[in-house]
Every structure is written in structure tokens, then in C-alpha cells.
Design a protein around this motif. Sequence first.
Motif, PDB file in Angstrom:
ATOM      1  N   CYS A  97     -12.566  39.786  -2.655  1.00 50.64           N
ATOM      2  CA  CYS A  97     -12.424  38.901  -1.500  1.00 50.64           C
ATOM      3  C   CYS A  97     -13.707  38.921  -0.677  1.00 50.64           C
ATOM      4  N   GLY A  98     -14.446  37.847  -0.750  1.00 55.41           N
ATOM      5  CA  GLY A  98     -15.683  37.742   0.012  1.00 55.41           C
ATOM      6  C   GLY A  98     -15.402  37.481   1.482  1.00 55.41           C
ATOM      7  N   ARG A  99     -16.416  37.680   2.292  1.00 51.92           N
ATOM      8  CA  ARG A  99     -16.352  37.402   3.732  1.00 51.92           C
ATOM      9  C   ARG A  99     -17.689  36.816   4.162  1.00 51.92           C
ATOM     10  N   GLY A 152     -11.677  35.589   1.271  1.00 55.55           N
ATOM     11  CA  GLY A 152     -10.900  35.386   0.055  1.00 55.55           C
ATOM     12  C   GLY A 152      -9.486  35.939   0.099  1.00 55.55           C
ATOM     13  N   GLU A 153      -9.133  36.618   1.189  1.00 60.54           N
ATOM     14  CA  GLU A 153      -7.824  37.269   1.254  1.00 60.54           C
ATOM     15  C   GLU A 153      -6.671  36.275   1.155  1.00 60.54           C
ATOM     16  N   LEU A 154      -6.744  35.190   1.909  1.00 62.47           N
ATOM     17  CA  LEU A 154      -5.656  34.200   1.867  1.00 62.47           C
ATOM     18  C   LEU A 154      -5.542  33.572   0.482  1.00 62.47           C
ATOM     19  N   ALA A 155      -6.680  33.306  -0.149  1.00 64.44           N
ATOM     20  CA  ALA A 155      -6.660  32.756  -1.508  1.00 64.44           C
ATOM     21  C   ALA A 155      -6.017  33.737  -2.479  1.00 64.44           C
ATOM     22  N   ALA A 156      -6.341  35.017  -2.343  1.00 61.94           N
ATOM     23  CA  ALA A 156      -5.755  36.039  -3.213  1.00 61.94           C
ATOM     24  C   ALA A 156      -4.244  36.088  -3.035  1.00 61.94           C
ATOM     25  N   MET A 157      -3.781  36.000  -1.794  1.00 65.98           N
ATOM     26  CA  MET A 157      -2.343  36.030  -1.530  1.00 65.98           C
ATOM     27  C   MET A 157      -1.634  34.830  -2.142  1.00 65.98           C
ATOM     28  N   VAL A 158      -2.253  33.669  -2.042  1.00 66.63           N
ATOM     29  CA  VAL A 158      -1.674  32.457  -2.640  1.00 66.63           C
ATOM     30  C   VAL A 158      -1.518  32.635  -4.147  1.00 66.63           C
ATOM     31  N   ILE A 159      -2.563  33.138  -4.788  1.00 66.37           N
ATOM     32  CA  ILE A 159      -2.532  33.301  -6.250  1.00 66.37           C
ATOM     33  C   ILE A 159      -1.517  34.365  -6.650  1.00 66.37           C
ATOM     34  N   ILE A 160      -1.478  35.475  -5.933  1.00 70.16           N
ATOM     35  CA  ILE A 160      -0.525  36.547  -6.243  1.00 70.16           C
ATOM     36  C   ILE A 160       0.906  36.024  -6.124  1.00 70.16           C
ATOM     37  N   ASP A 161       1.176  35.279  -5.064  1.00 73.26           N
ATOM     38  CA  ASP A 161       2.517  34.729  -4.868  1.00 73.26           C
ATOM     39  C   ASP A 161       2.872  33.765  -6.000  1.00 73.26           C
ATOM     40  N   LEU A 190     -21.020  41.387 -12.468  1.00 76.82           N
ATOM     41  CA  LEU A 190     -19.692  42.004 -12.518  1.00 76.82           C
ATOM     42  C   LEU A 190     -18.511  41.033 -12.497  1.00 76.82           C
ATOM     43  N   ILE A 191     -18.739  39.794 -12.111  1.00 75.66           N
ATOM     44  CA  ILE A 191     -17.627  38.847 -11.985  1.00 75.66           C
ATOM     45  C   ILE A 191     -17.368  38.156 -13.326  1.00 75.66           C
ATOM     46  N   ASP A 192     -16.109  38.202 -13.764  1.00 76.76           N
ATOM     47  CA  ASP A 192     -15.723  37.536 -15.017  1.00 76.76           C
ATOM     48  C   ASP A 192     -15.368  36.070 -14.793  1.00 76.76           C
ATOM     49  N   GLU A 193     -14.658  35.800 -13.698  1.00 74.27           N
ATOM     50  CA  GLU A 193     -14.212  34.432 -13.416  1.00 74.27           C
ATOM     51  C   GLU A 193     -14.238  34.182 -11.917  1.00 74.27           C
ATOM     52  N   GLU A 194     -14.439  32.925 -11.533  1.00 74.69           N
ATOM     53  CA  GLU A 194     -14.337  32.523 -10.132  1.00 74.69           C
ATOM     54  C   GLU A 194     -13.167  31.552 -10.009  1.00 74.69           C
ATOM     55  N   TRP A 195     -12.347  31.754  -8.965  1.00 71.96           N
ATOM     56  CA  TRP A 195     -11.163  30.924  -8.754  1.00 71.96           C
ATOM     57  C   TRP A 195     -11.139  30.362  -7.344  1.00 71.96           C
ATOM     58  N   TYR A 213     -13.541  36.554  -8.618  1.00 70.92           N
ATOM     59  CA  TYR A 213     -14.078  36.333  -7.270  1.00 70.92           C
ATOM     60  C   TYR A 213     -13.449  35.065  -6.718  1.00 70.92           C
ATOM     61  N   LEU A 214     -12.846  35.160  -5.525  1.00 68.59           N
ATOM     62  CA  LEU A 214     -12.246  33.995  -4.887  1.00 68.59           C
ATOM     63  C   LEU A 214     -13.345  33.198  -4.201  1.00 68.59           C
ATOM     64  N   SER A 215     -13.565  31.985  -4.687  1.00 72.75           N
ATOM     65  CA  SER A 215     -14.730  31.221  -4.260  1.00 72.75           C
ATOM     66  C   SER A 215     -14.453  29.725  -4.327  1.00 72.75           C
ATOM     67  N   PRO A 216     -14.973  28.932  -3.370  1.00 70.66           N
ATOM     68  CA  PRO A 216     -14.814  27.470  -3.442  1.00 70.66           C
ATOM     69  C   PRO A 216     -15.538  26.867  -4.642  1.00 70.66           C
TER      70      PRO A 216
END
Length: 244
Positions: free
Chosen positions: A120-122, A149-158, A134-139, A94-97
Motif C-alpha cells: 500500500c503506497g502513500r 493503497g489501503e482502501l484499494a486493498a480492502m476493496v479487493i480483499i472483500d 519486487l512487484i509482480d503485479e500492479e492492480w 502493488y495497488l496503483s492507478p
Amino acid sequence: MKKKNNQALISFYIITIFPEMFTSISHYGVTGKAIQKKIIELSFINPRDFTEHKHKSVDDRPYGGGPGMLMTVQPLYLSIKHAQSLLKDATVVYLSPQGIKLNQNNIFNLIQKKKIIFVCGRYEGIDQRIIDSLIDEEWSIGDYILTGGELAAMVIIDSVSRFIPGVINKKKSLENESFCNNLLDYPNYTRPKEIYNMKVPDILLSGDHNKIRLWRLKKSLEKTLEKRPDLLEKKILKKKKKIF
């Protein structure tokens, strides 16, 4: 880590209500090429496809009052379960602060997982029951708030993609990048030798590779000391741990 049976070396399943946001990394740049070569797999699951609400709504007001809306349990729960059925033994992130702060060392750890489901939360976030069950890790990619969380996911994927074998051909270019040795990168120059009364440092034109290497190390240290002294402190602490 070899590719077998045309399977991707790393698979990302992304749960998002805005899959179109990922066009920038799905079709362009280094990550886009890796997807085309099937080194990386990028798939999307939209929670709106799993809601029973007639208007495809996936949010509601929080119990106890307060500002904003939360993503509800059912569409996220079913989305994650569907992703898990398609990507066995995946890590659900889960992408989270509130999550683990992303850095270069964490990137290497993520690569080893090979199968990752990003949630990706909203709005103001997601129902805590999803996190608990259900969440294993928060990043987190930093101490600031994003609209989702979409922008965070893109940063991590890149970031992750760059270190997967076959994505970037030159290993040396990765080893010399910022943060790989807890140092910022040295100054870089390209042709022409002089432009607008600005010149390339003479040492880079000398052909003496040992002197160039030492110059780059010096400049890297100077830049790190000036802009990110905390990185040098980490480097010193690591050396002390090795000694003791």
C-alpha cells in the motif's frame, strides 16, 4: 480447494503504515467472520518498523524535483522481503492507478493465487526501483486517485473473500449477483408486500418460479441496457468468439 492443517484457504499480507485502517474488515461483516473461522488470514507489516530514520520516516523528496513525497526504498524493500520470508511463493501486488483494472473475472484469477502480499503506497507513490525489483503485479480499482493503497486493498480483499469456499454459504446467491454474467442484478423486494403505497410486483408473489426467473432475466437485461450497455457489448463479443 480444501483446508488442510488449519491453514487459511487464502492469505493476505499487507504492507502499510496504517494497519489500523483495516479494522473494518478484520472484525466485521462477512470478511471478519471468515478471518475468525481461519478461512482467510490477514497479517500486517509496517514499513516504519524497518526504517533507520530516527523519526521513523518512510518518505523523502523525489529526485528531479516535483510536488509531494515518495516512499523510500529501504523500509519497503525490507518489509516486502520479510513478508516473502513468512509467506513463501506469494504474489506481490502493488495497488496503483497504473495497474490492471479490477473486474469480476480478475477476482476469480486472484483467488487462484492463494498467497498475496499487498503493498500500500502513500504520498505520491513509491520508488520505481521497488516496482522494478519486487512487484509482480500492479492492480487498480478504478481511474481515480486515492490517498493510499489501503482502501484499494480492502476493496479487493472483500471482493475476493466472497468467492472463497465457506465464506458465503449459499452458492446461488453468488451466482445471481451483479457482473457474474455480465449483467446487473434484477430488482429485489422483501416483506411487507405493501408499504407507503408501494407494492411488490405481483409476479414475485405468484409462486410460478419459471415466470419469476424470466421476469428477473428481463429486468436484469433492461437495467444493464439502461445503466451499463458496455456490459452487454462484452457479452455479445464473447458469444461471437465462441461461434468463430
